[in-house]
Design an enzyme around this catalytic site. Structure first.
Site, short mmCIF file in Angstrom:
data_model
loop_
_atom_site.label_atom_id
_atom_site.label_comp_id
_atom_site.label_asym_id
_atom_site.label_seq_id
_atom_site.Cartn_x
_atom_site.Cartn_y
_atom_site.Cartn_z
N CYS A 34 1.25 0.05 -8.46
CA CYS A 34 0.65 0.29 -9.95
C CYS A 34 0.15 1.76 -9.92
O CYS A 34 -0.79 2.31 -10.40
CB CYS A 34 -0.53 -0.55 -10.23
SG CYS A 34 0.12 -2.20 -10.22
N ASN A 35 0.97 2.89 -9.26
CA ASN A 35 0.88 3.99 -9.27
C ASN A 35 2.03 4.89 -9.59
O ASN A 35 2.72 5.33 -8.67
CB ASN A 35 0.19 4.72 -8.09
CG ASN A 35 -0.49 6.01 -8.34
OD1 ASN A 35 -0.03 7.01 -9.17
ND2 ASN A 35 -1.62 6.22 -7.74
#
Length: 764
Positions: free
Chosen positions: A394-395
């Site tokens: 999630c980056n």
């Protein structure tokens, strides 16, 4: 350098032993995803349960006692960050994501205000772009942000803008200088004129193992999640608001407990004055909040403060040193040709605890320098009882920067079918993500050694293979031999043993008659598979079509005979619902006697046997063909020639006493239709297949998981042949093809498949 390759624990022997005793439930598992969530201690949960059992916790809107207890927790949290309620208000939320969303909705921008965010931020920060109250939205690169430390610009305007950046990147653990907070608050950001910025610090990753001193660094807003620190409770976080920034928040929605007055007939309300009371809508998760007290107590008991060091600072020391040990050991790994085994994605070399947290991010390389897909690494790790994280975490910004992907590359990967969270790990040989291991206060050196051993065992070739394979010298498979259907295998009970047929077998509208018609569920109604209980393969069902009976056998137990026709009698039907491959399935409970037999066979209490209801209609994605309880298709075809080819590619079966037979290897792939063709892997090119007079469509390749590493005759797990599949197909974990029957009869007439039928594969 030699010292960097060693690890010295920051705990005493007594402390290390006490910590290890708290996590005996791990057994043989190696947990390396503390950036995802750390683990809760046994005594922590016992203390929480005792508190719930011994105390009466009422709704805080009802009981002043509960409200006072929540205030104690607020005080305890603020003390952990070395601040007090006169400096910061603590708003409880469901987590960091909710805190960021609340801030985005509430922050009042000036007319020319800007929203600025670090590109290497969590997806939840990127999501703020959709709802912030300004159209001036700008990303900032890591290098540009760090340059602000040397900037000499000054800003005297009122605060009108907002910047968000992490204290620690969840991708690789790099820490950002907290001096940036004061610098940006005072001087603004280069390139934004005289604009004044409020600073939001995403502290979720940082505070899990590092000390955030809010008396020294005072961001306007701080977002965090408590499960990252304590493991329990989940679904609880906080937004800390500095008292000087409180007036910049304007909240529109109001829920229970946040107003002085609200009228039902008129659109009129007045919110409460204290910031916390205005922003905490409805009833708080008060039992979870109270459980934070046990979290603090547990950490301070297991890792007590010492002269000059707080508990969290000692944890920071421990996780940094174990991260450095992992980083340096991975960096030193070499193939037999001296090529690196691991490509590390880092902004530091683990020289300074102030700049690096306990996270290591990498990809594994083959001997020739090509990438091993992260999905393959995840599969192999699970076979070795290692729990780690793969993907982009999630980056997307940090992932894109470290993988050196342009925006066009990312869009190209998306167009090729890759989406967040999938197993599409290599596209055109380039990785779409990576492997992340992260550490908590209970991580041991032995956990790192377990990871290193897995990598060395699975991916380092100590000698370069020479000579010919058996496939090249065995010539008994002639090109003019016609492909044949050698065997039909059905699996009446999902994930149990095969029932092998060498004559003929009838078809139904769902595939092979009785194939994957039954499923075993646990006491919670969750379907069991060999991934969780490998011993399921030892239960071997046999179907007698004439008597309509299913006989279950298991080593050391008397056979159990189940009358299939009785399951259709209305007075005996007990409808249940279970979930198979994300689908809710209506099923019939087969009764207490067979449930008891299965529970004894698998040595697990509370198991039930369910049969898919005849009225149940289940399909996979957009397909119109019905399926039983199979994962995604009616039939799975396995080519014996391809299995033989694969066996020749396995360098050695060092985990087994002897090389497995071809039959046992074929069994591992749990195919329905076992064929033999002149050439290996030719089935990969087929689009349609005819077997005898029946026609089938190819639905695609079968993605494999660790189940193919389970010997179906014994239940013993190994790492092959999954490791070899990943290597030979460059990380594509595929073997076998899915089929669906093109023209099944709908009038109740039976169609049959015959063994030894000619198989014809069509590539167009």
């Amino acid at each position: 350098m030699e010292a960097m390759m060693n690890f010295t624990s920051q705990y005493t022997v007594e402390e290390a032993l006490a910590i290890e005793n708290e996590f005996s439930r791990l057994k043989e598992k190696c947990y390396l995803d503390h950036a995802g969530t750390t683990l809760y201690a046994d005594s922590q949960i016992r203390s929480v349960c005792e508190g719930l059992a011994q105390n009466l916790y009422c709704n805080p809107h009802t009981s002043r006692t509960t409200e006072d207890l929540l205030d104690q927790v607020r005080y305890r949290v603020l003390r952990h960050f070395n601040t007090r309620s006169s400096e910061y208000s603590l708003i409880f939320t469901s987590g960091t994501t909710a805190s960021l969303k609340l801030l985005a909705e509430s922050f009042e921008f000036a007319p020319e205000g800007a929203f600025v965010y670090l590109k290497d931020s969590h997806t939840s920060v990127l999501g703020m772009r959709e709802i912030v109250g300004t159209e001036r939205i700008y990303p900032v690169e890591r290098e540009q942000l760090l340059k602000e430390l040397d900037s000499s610009e000054r800003s005297d305007n009122e605060h009108s803008s907002l910047i968000v950046f992490p204290a620690q990147c969840n991708f690789n653990g790099v820490k950002y200088p907290l001096e940036l907070v004061r610098k940006i608050q005072r001087d603004g950001i280069s390139g934004y004129g005289k604009e004044r910025f409020r600073v939001c610090l995403d502290a979720a990753s940082f505070v899990s193992t590092s000390f955030l001193d809010l008396s020294k660094y005072q961001p306007d807003f701080v977002c965090l999640s408590f499960y990252k620190i304590f493991g329990y409770p989940t679904g609880l976080g906080a937004l800390l608001v500095h008292h000087t920034a409180a007036d910049q928040l304007r909240k529109k929605y109001y829920g229970g407990g946040t107003v002085k007055i609200a009228m039902a007939g008129r659109i009129f309300h007045v919110k409460r004055d204290p910031l916390v009371e205005r922003f905490e809508d409805g009833t708080l998760a008060f039992t979870s909040i109270i459980a934070l007290l046990q979290g603090f107590e547990t950490l301070e008991r297991l890792v007590p403060s010492t002269a000059g060091l707080r508990t969290i600072e000692r944890i920071s020391q421990q996780t940094f040193h174990i991260g450095r040990y992992c980083y340096n050991r991975l960096k030193a790994l070499r193939h037999s040709n001296e090529n690196a085994v691991v490509k590390l994605y880092h902004d530091t070399g683990f020289e300074d605890r102030g700049l690096q947290g306990g996270i290591v991010n990498f990809n594994i390389l083959h001997e020739d320098g090509t990438y091993v897909g992260f999905a393959e690494v995840s599969y192999m790790a699970s076979l070795h009882n290692i729990l780690l994280r793969t993907g982009c975490f999630c980056n997307p910004g940090a992932c894109q920067r470290h993988l050196q992907l342009s925006d066009e590359d990312v869009l190209k990967q998306f167009d090729a079918g890759h989406v967040c969270g999938d197993a599409n790990d290599l596209i055109d040989g380039q990785p779409t993500g990576s492997v992340r291991v992260s550490f908590g206060y209970m991580t041991r050196k032995e956990d790192i050694d377990c990871l290193l051993e897995m990598i060395e065992k699975c991916y380092i070739r100590k000698t370069i293979a020479n000579g010919f394979t058996r496939t090249q010298i065995v010539s008994k498979y002639k090109s003019h031999d016609q492909p044949r259907l050698k065997m039909i295998c059905l699996f009446p009970i999902k994930s149990c043993g095969a029932f092998k047929v060498t004559t003929r077998w009838p078809l139904s509208r769902r595939g092979l008659k009785h194939d994957r018609e039954f499923v075993i569920v646990d006491e919670n109604g969750v379907a069991l598979t060999q991934k969780k209980l490998a011993e399921m393969c030892l239960i071997r069902p046999q179907i007698n079509v004439k008597t309509n009976e299913m006989t279950l056998s298991h080593p050391g137990m008397a056979d159990f005979v189940l009358q299939l026709d009785l399951l259709g009698e209305s007075q005996r039907i007990k409808l249940c619902q279970t979930k198979v491959c994300q689908d809710n399935v209506q099923a019939i409970d087969c009764g207490d006697q067979v449930a008891e037999w299965i529970s004894v066979a698998l040595q697990t209490s509370g198991l039930r046997l369910l049969k898919q209801s005849d009225e149940e209609v289940r399909t996979f994605q957009q397909s119109k063909q019905e399926i039983a309880l199979a994962n995604q298709a009616q039939f799975l075809l396995i080519n014996q020639a391809s299995v033989r080819w694969l066996a020749d590619k396995v360098p050695d079966w060092d985990e087994l006493h002897e090389e497995p037979t071809l039959e046992s290897l074929v069994d591992r792939f749990r195919g329905n239709l076992i064929v033999e063709t002149p050439k290996s892997m030719e089935e990969c090119d087929w689009k349609r297949v005819t077997i005898g007079y029946l026609e089938f469509a190819v639905d695609g390749p079968c993605s494999r998981c660790q189940m193919i590493c389970i010997d179906q005759g014994t239940g013993v797990k190994a790492t092959e042949p999954l490791r070899t599949i990943g290597r030979e197909f460059k990380g594509k974990m595929r073997f076998g093809i899915y089929l669906s029957h093109v023209n099944p009869l709908r009038d109740g007439s039976e169609q049959w498949l015959y063994c030894n039928s000619v198989v014809e594969g069509l590539s167009e």
